[in-house]
Design a protein around this motif. Sequence first.
Motif, PDB file in Angstrom:
ATOM      1  N   LEU A  73       2.937   8.132   2.645  1.00  0.00           N
ATOM      2  CA  LEU A  73       2.863   6.712   3.037  1.00  0.00           C
ATOM      3  C   LEU A  73       1.656   6.068   2.370  1.00  0.00           C
ATOM      4  CD1 LEU A  73       3.656   7.016   6.870  1.00  0.00           C
ATOM      5  CD2 LEU A  73       5.156   6.044   5.113  1.00  0.00           C
ATOM      6  N   LYS A  74       1.829   4.782   2.014  1.00  0.00           N
ATOM      7  CA  LYS A  74       0.710   4.082   1.367  1.00  0.00           C
ATOM      8  C   LYS A  74       0.530   2.695   1.991  1.00  0.00           C
ATOM      9  CE  LYS A  74       3.265   1.909  -2.367  1.00  0.00           C
ATOM     10  NZ  LYS A  74       4.619   2.101  -1.778  1.00  0.00           N
ATOM     11  N   LYS A  75      -0.598   2.104   1.746  1.00  0.00           N
ATOM     12  CA  LYS A  75      -0.929   0.778   2.268  1.00  0.00           C
ATOM     13  C   LYS A  75       0.217  -0.211   1.986  1.00  0.00           C
ATOM     14  CE  LYS A  75      -4.318  -2.899   2.057  1.00  0.00           C
ATOM     15  NZ  LYS A  75      -5.627  -3.380   1.631  1.00  0.00           N
ATOM     16  N   GLY A  76       0.582  -0.978   3.007  1.00  0.00           N
ATOM     17  CA  GLY A  76       1.660  -1.952   2.839  1.00  0.00           C
ATOM     18  C   GLY A  76       3.024  -1.451   3.275  1.00  0.00           C
ATOM     19  N   ASP A  77       3.220  -0.132   3.384  1.00  0.00           N
ATOM     20  CA  ASP A  77       4.506   0.408   3.850  1.00  0.00           C
ATOM     21  C   ASP A  77       4.782  -0.023   5.286  1.00  0.00           C
ATOM     22  OD1 ASP A  77       5.021   1.746   1.493  1.00  0.00           O
ATOM     23  OD2 ASP A  77       4.465   3.730   2.242  1.00  0.00           O
ATOM     24  N   ALA A  95       3.890  12.660  10.420  1.00  0.00           N
ATOM     25  CA  ALA A  95       5.266  13.137  10.245  1.00  0.00           C
ATOM     26  C   ALA A  95       6.192  12.489  11.274  1.00  0.00           C
ATOM     27  CB  ALA A  95       5.317  14.658  10.373  1.00  0.00           C
ATOM     28  N   SER A  96       5.621  11.919  12.336  1.00  0.00           N
ATOM     29  CA  SER A  96       6.444  11.242  13.346  1.00  0.00           C
ATOM     30  C   SER A  96       6.752   9.794  12.959  1.00  0.00           C
ATOM     31  CB  SER A  96       5.722  11.272  14.700  1.00  0.00           C
ATOM     32  OG  SER A  96       4.558  10.462  14.631  1.00  0.00           O
ATOM     33  N   LEU A  97       6.319   9.375  11.776  1.00  0.00           N
ATOM     34  CA  LEU A  97       6.616   8.011  11.306  1.00  0.00           C
ATOM     35  C   LEU A  97       7.719   8.051  10.248  1.00  0.00           C
ATOM     36  CD1 LEU A  97       2.990   6.579  10.862  1.00  0.00           C
ATOM     37  CD2 LEU A  97       4.543   6.238  12.798  1.00  0.00           C
ATOM     38  N   PHE A  98       8.623   7.094  10.309  1.00  0.00           N
ATOM     39  CA  PHE A  98       9.709   7.000   9.328  1.00  0.00           C
ATOM     40  C   PHE A  98       9.512   5.730   8.520  1.00  0.00           C
ATOM     41  CE2 PHE A  98      11.179   9.209  13.078  1.00  0.00           C
ATOM     42  CZ  PHE A  98      11.671  10.383  12.539  1.00  0.00           C
ATOM     43  N   LYS A  99       9.545   5.843   7.223  1.00  0.00           N
ATOM     44  CA  LYS A  99       9.375   4.666   6.376  1.00  0.00           C
ATOM     45  C   LYS A  99      10.608   3.767   6.476  1.00  0.00           C
ATOM     46  CE  LYS A  99       8.225   3.299   1.716  1.00  0.00           C
ATOM     47  NZ  LYS A  99       7.912   3.715   0.336  1.00  0.00           N
ATOM     48  N   ILE A 100      10.372   2.471   6.646  1.00  0.00           N
ATOM     49  CA  ILE A 100      11.481   1.508   6.717  1.00  0.00           C
ATOM     50  C   ILE A 100      11.851   1.096   5.299  1.00  0.00           C
ATOM     51  CG2 ILE A 100      12.098  -0.829   7.464  1.00  0.00           C
ATOM     52  CD1 ILE A 100      10.352  -0.365   9.956  1.00  0.00           C
ATOM     53  N   GLU A 101      13.094   1.381   4.916  1.00  0.00           N
ATOM     54  CA  GLU A 101      13.537   1.078   3.551  1.00  0.00           C
ATOM     55  C   GLU A 101      14.256  -0.260   3.491  1.00  0.00           C
ATOM     56  OE1 GLU A 101      12.711   3.124   1.197  1.00  0.00           O
ATOM     57  OE2 GLU A 101      12.411   5.097   2.137  1.00  0.00           O
ATOM     58  N   PRO A 106      15.935  -7.912  11.098  1.00  0.00           N
ATOM     59  CA  PRO A 106      14.700  -8.085  11.873  1.00  0.00           C
ATOM     60  C   PRO A 106      13.986  -6.743  12.062  1.00  0.00           C
ATOM     61  CG  PRO A 106      16.512  -9.294  12.876  1.00  0.00           C
ATOM     62  CD  PRO A 106      17.113  -8.464  11.783  1.00  0.00           C
ATOM     63  N   LEU A 107      12.693  -6.715  11.806  1.00  0.00           N
ATOM     64  CA  LEU A 107      11.947  -5.446  11.897  1.00  0.00           C
ATOM     65  C   LEU A 107      11.984  -4.854  13.305  1.00  0.00           C
ATOM     66  CD1 LEU A 107       8.776  -6.112   9.712  1.00  0.00           C
ATOM     67  CD2 LEU A 107      10.795  -4.721   9.166  1.00  0.00           C
ATOM     68  N   SER A 108      12.059  -5.729  14.317  1.00  0.00           N
ATOM     69  CA  SER A 108      12.101  -5.231  15.702  1.00  0.00           C
ATOM     70  C   SER A 108      13.324  -4.362  15.940  1.00  0.00           C
ATOM     71  CB  SER A 108      12.099  -6.401  16.680  1.00  0.00           C
ATOM     72  OG  SER A 108      13.216  -7.247  16.420  1.00  0.00           O
ATOM     73  N   TYR A 109      14.376  -4.518  15.114  1.00  0.00           N
ATOM     74  CA  TYR A 109      15.586  -3.707  15.292  1.00  0.00           C
ATOM     75  C   TYR A 109      15.296  -2.208  15.155  1.00  0.00           C
ATOM     76  CZ  TYR A 109      18.947  -7.612  15.276  1.00  0.00           C
ATOM     77  OH  TYR A 109      19.681  -8.727  15.585  1.00  0.00           O
ATOM     78  N   TYR A 110      14.168  -1.882  14.489  1.00  0.00           N
ATOM     79  CA  TYR A 110      13.829  -0.456  14.345  1.00  0.00           C
ATOM     80  C   TYR A 110      13.252   0.140  15.640  1.00  0.00           C
ATOM     81  CZ  TYR A 110      15.070  -0.817   9.457  1.00  0.00           C
ATOM     82  OH  TYR A 110      15.786  -0.991   8.310  1.00  0.00           O
TER      83      TYR A 110
ATOM     84  N   LYS B 262      22.936  10.881  10.564  1.00  0.00           N
ATOM     85  CA  LYS B 262      23.939  10.025   9.930  1.00  0.00           C
ATOM     86  C   LYS B 262      23.967   8.600  10.479  1.00  0.00           C
ATOM     87  CE  LYS B 262      27.245  12.676  10.997  1.00  0.00           C
ATOM     88  NZ  LYS B 262      28.595  13.135  11.305  1.00  0.00           N
ATOM     89  N   PHE B 263      23.170   8.350  11.509  1.00  0.00           N
ATOM     90  CA  PHE B 263      23.401   7.109  12.240  1.00  0.00           C
ATOM     91  C   PHE B 263      23.115   5.860  11.416  1.00  0.00           C
ATOM     92  CE2 PHE B 263      19.768   4.671  13.966  1.00  0.00           C
ATOM     93  CZ  PHE B 263      18.727   5.339  13.336  1.00  0.00           C
ATOM     94  N   LEU B 264      22.059   5.895  10.568  1.00  0.00           N
ATOM     95  CA  LEU B 264      21.637   4.667   9.899  1.00  0.00           C
ATOM     96  C   LEU B 264      22.679   4.198   8.884  1.00  0.00           C
ATOM     97  CD1 LEU B 264      19.184   2.829  10.218  1.00  0.00           C
ATOM     98  CD2 LEU B 264      18.204   3.894   8.183  1.00  0.00           C
ATOM     99  N   GLN B 265      23.331   5.167   8.212  1.00  0.00           N
ATOM    100  CA  GLN B 265      24.323   4.743   7.223  1.00  0.00           C
ATOM    101  C   GLN B 265      25.555   4.111   7.873  1.00  0.00           C
ATOM    102  OE1 GLN B 265      24.138   8.814   5.958  1.00  0.00           O
ATOM    103  NE2 GLN B 265      26.342   8.910   5.674  1.00  0.00           N
ATOM    104  N   THR B 266      25.743   4.350   9.161  1.00  0.00           N
ATOM    105  CA  THR B 266      26.818   3.668   9.884  1.00  0.00           C
ATOM    106  C   THR B 266      26.303   2.355  10.491  1.00  0.00           C
ATOM    107  OG1 THR B 266      27.728   5.824  10.497  1.00  0.00           O
ATOM    108  CG2 THR B 266      28.537   3.917  11.727  1.00  0.00           C
ATOM    109  N   LEU B 267      25.142   2.425  11.134  1.00  0.00           N
ATOM    110  CA  LEU B 267      24.697   1.267  11.912  1.00  0.00           C
ATOM    111  C   LEU B 267      24.166   0.125  11.065  1.00  0.00           C
ATOM    112  CD1 LEU B 267      23.197   2.530  15.258  1.00  0.00           C
ATOM    113  CD2 LEU B 267      25.529   2.106  14.545  1.00  0.00           C
ATOM    114  N   LEU B 268      23.501   0.434   9.973  1.00  0.00           N
ATOM    115  CA  LEU B 268      22.940  -0.636   9.151  1.00  0.00           C
ATOM    116  C   LEU B 268      24.042  -1.580   8.640  1.00  0.00           C
ATOM    117  CD1 LEU B 268      20.080  -1.517   8.225  1.00  0.00           C
ATOM    118  CD2 LEU B 268      20.525  -0.285   6.101  1.00  0.00           C
TER     119      LEU B 268
END
Lengths: 312, 312
Positions: A73-77, A95-101, A106-110, B262-268
Amino acid sequence: MLINSENTICLKIAQESKGVVLVKNLYLSCDPYMCIPMKEFNISQGLLSSYTLGSPLTGYGVAKVVDSTYPNLKKGDLVWGTTGWEEYSLIANPASLFKIEHTDVPLSYYTGVLGVPGICAYFGFYEVCNPKPGERVYVSAASGAIGQLVGQFAKLMGSYVVGSAGSEEKVHLLKNKFGFDEAFNYKEEKDLAKALERYFPDGIDIYFENVGGKMLDAVMVNMRLRGRIAVCGMVSQYNLNQHEGVKNLMCLIEKTHPNGSKFLQTLLPYVKEGKITYVEDIAQGLESAPAALVGLFSGRNVGKQVVMVARD
Amino acid sequence: MLINSENTICLKIAQESKGVVLVKNLYLSCDPYMCIPMKEFNISQGLLSSYTLGSPLTGYGVAKVVDSTYPNLKKGDLVWGTTGWEEYSLIANPASLFKIEHTDVPLSYYTGVLGVPGICAYFGFYEVCNPKPGERVYVSAASGAIGQLVGQFAKLMGSYVVGSAGSEEKVHLLKNKFGFDEAFNYKEEKDLAKALERYFPDGIDIYFENVGGKMLDAVMVNMRLRGRIAVCGMVSQYNLNQHEGVKNLMCLIEKTHPNGSKFLQTLLPYVKEGKITYVEDIAQGLESAPAALVGLFSGRNVGKQVVMVARD
């Protein structure tokens, strides 16, 4: 932390801290399970470790990386995962963080449909419940983060879907926004089992459980043969010091019929080759049958109780 | 019925009765479930219809066909299936009878290892529990018709198997005849959860449930993450007017981790294409977070509760 020439604060990770991430928290998720680690003792025995008094709560959230000594992960991710209930968090276990691609939603959906509630709804409905088109589906806490998704998944499959919630506003939402076939306010029902019978005169194939307690007991007696229950949450129980007892679990037995097609081709050779030992307790004569049956309940028999009526 | 020249009785089906079978009963199976249809009201709602007062009980048994107007069975055939607790039974629904093809084993085995208990043990262990070699297996009522088989299946897979039963004689049988690794007399244990912790310091992977009630509660807290429970019987509950409440069902939630690959490829795409509607309830500012969390338990939120700490 550095204070630069314009007197603004510049947050930075100390150079010697390797493999950590500093984030600015954007969205925090409020989830019912969070009251469980608030108790000093919780039955999950460490799976949900208790919160520390005087420290921020932890939970799921969406955040932006401010600084990172963690290679992935890097600044701005943008990330989602476990963070603190505070403005900035230093994440020691990134490791408990997932990068949002995908940021075109809406970001809140994550914290919801694209985060843990989405995973739970997807896994619980499609994998645990193994739904087939046309089945009768009941969802409790149906307007919540998970319930609203499960109801819509079920409708996409062509199921008949009923949801329950705790206000008229939510019932309206279920029917008019999420497309549930029927919905009811459980607080207005004196007899939950009767309410379910009204919406499911032929029984429930799939129950997506979010509430537990009395509702689960009411569902049990309304389940159809070979029905399935995904136990996702039990929000009615989380704040009780003593959990309600669920009494109708025997329905789990009575409403399953095992499929025995292959068993004999396995068991017959096992028996003949002596791989399986089998012990019987054979009572002689029809007249011994009543006592033999009653004896099961005091454990009088040793091995399988049989009555021999005639030898051939 | 005909009385022939030697004054012996010759049982025959009346000519006008088509599709029925007259059998001589050889072995009757005594099964704990049989006390359920003895109650006037039973929660199974017709799956186990109540016995008729003044008529023989019905249950599983092994019998020999004496006369038949049912094309699939003929005089002399051996069968197992549902019959009456009497010397001879007229079976109006012979589709419930299975012809015995292998007679080189004791015929009584078709009430047990080669009958319904065998089917339940086989289906419950191999299909419901989906066992993997080396897993830790606990079986209650372990010396009974089903328990003894499950324990041996588990040992054939190389599992660590512990059984419980209600007497020293049965405990001895478990260890010395059926090959269980450990066994204990549950009647001698003050604290069942502690007893299980003694035999399963790292928890239970598979529980084969035959007894219900307090034992199920004790097992729940000792289950491992991703453990499995086959609910086959609850003999401790069948004769109670009011079933015991099982309080630790929340472990079902805490000890499962959904698999979300597999969830994100369905839900997104669902979200982007508007196939799924998603409703959030967004509280503004970190200071609103505590009230937002507490509000979950009174159902104040409409949709997924989120706290916005910062926009970006």
